[in-house]
Scaffold this active site. Structure first.
Site, mmCIF file in Angstrom:
data_model
loop_
_atom_site.group_PDB
_atom_site.id
_atom_site.type_symbol
_atom_site.label_atom_id
_atom_site.label_comp_id
_atom_site.label_asym_id
_atom_site.label_seq_id
_atom_site.Cartn_x
_atom_site.Cartn_y
_atom_site.Cartn_z
ATOM 1 N N SER A 146 0.903 0.617 11.637
ATOM 2 C CA SER A 146 -0.288 0.261 12.183
ATOM 3 C C SER A 146 -1.217 0.826 12.579
ATOM 4 C CB SER A 146 0.316 -1.686 12.529
ATOM 5 O OG SER A 146 -1.196 -1.964 13.138
ATOM 6 N N TYR A 168 5.858 -5.057 18.978
ATOM 7 C CA TYR A 168 5.855 -5.023 17.732
ATOM 8 C C TYR A 168 4.683 -3.852 18.275
ATOM 9 C CZ TYR A 168 3.334 -4.146 12.979
ATOM 10 O OH TYR A 168 3.005 -4.091 12.018
#
Length: 245
Positions: A146, A168
């Protein structure tokens, strides 16, 4: 006994029962590949396989919990018995962890759980399936990352990298770093391993707040899964090209 693949490539996508993983499986299936749908939940896995077959893909279910050693070993044994090799591994399974994730108050148990799936799970699956990948004429590994894992973008006040995240986002940064080390070790083996950023897609992972379709997000993974020999390795891409680290 190994099934006859008739020269078709064999892929495994983790976390493929929904969202981006499902669309990656669909994209590879549309190319005529045999696609393993890796997922923990039996019913969701079966539903995904059925839906992919309705779309014309030659899909099969692979019971797989990336956080469990025995589950990963059993999945590798299934692929070994069924096909005897693996051409492409897409490490897509991931969790975000609970919110909030400000570093001064992050739940360490939640952080460990995120790392267990997003980083250790990738290492566990990759290392277990490497013997099967080595049997392929053109092995490829795609790790789904990401833009929030980019330290350069996280440090840019004008870049959109979501809320403060001590679990995350750092898990994706660590995944990026680990992938580079894999590329260094495997450089002379013919195994190409790269990172794909799908963008901010409409998925369960973000509560369906994303603005891109999962199919669009899956496209970069399919592209990296089908790189020609001599293609890049140890790189970080989205649909527009290389991303900063």
């Amino acid at each position: 006994m190994n099934e006859n693949t008739n020269g078709r490539k064999v892929a495994l996508v983790t976390g493929a029962n929904k969202g981006i993983g499902y669309e990656i499986a669909a994209g590879l299936g549309a190319l005529g590949w045999l696609v393993g749908v890796g997922a923990r939940d039996e019913q969701r896995r079966a539903d995904a396989v059925a839906a992919l077959r309705d779309r014309g893909a030659d899909a099969f279910g692979v019971p797989l919990d990336v956080s469990d050693d025995d589950s990963v070993a059993a999945a590798a044994a299934l692929l070994t018995e069924r096909h005897g090799r693996l051409d492409v591994l897409v490490n897509n399974a991931a969790v975000t962890g609970g919110m909030p994730q400000e570093p001064t108050g992050v739940d360490l148990a939640e952080l460990r759980a995120v790392l267990e799936t997003n980083v250790l799970g990738v290492i566990r699956v990759t290392n277990t399936f490497l013997p099967l990948l080595r049997r392929s004429a053109a092995p490829r590994i795609v790790n789904m990352s990401s833009a929030v894992g980019s330290l350069a973008l996280q440090s840019d006040p004008d870049a959109f990298t979501g809320p403060t995240s001590a679990a995350y986002a750092p898990s994706k940064t660590l995944l990026n770093a680990v992938t580079v080390q894999y590329a260094k070790e495997l450089r002379d083996t013919g195994i190409l391993i790269n990172l794909a950023c799908p963008g901010y897609c409409d998925t369960d992972l973000n509560g369906h707040r994303g603005t891109r379709t999962p199919a669009r997000g899956a496209a970069i993974a399919v592209e990296l899964a089908t790189l020609p020999d001599g293609g890049p390795t140890g790189r970080f891409f989205n649909e527009d090209g290389p991303l900063p680290w």
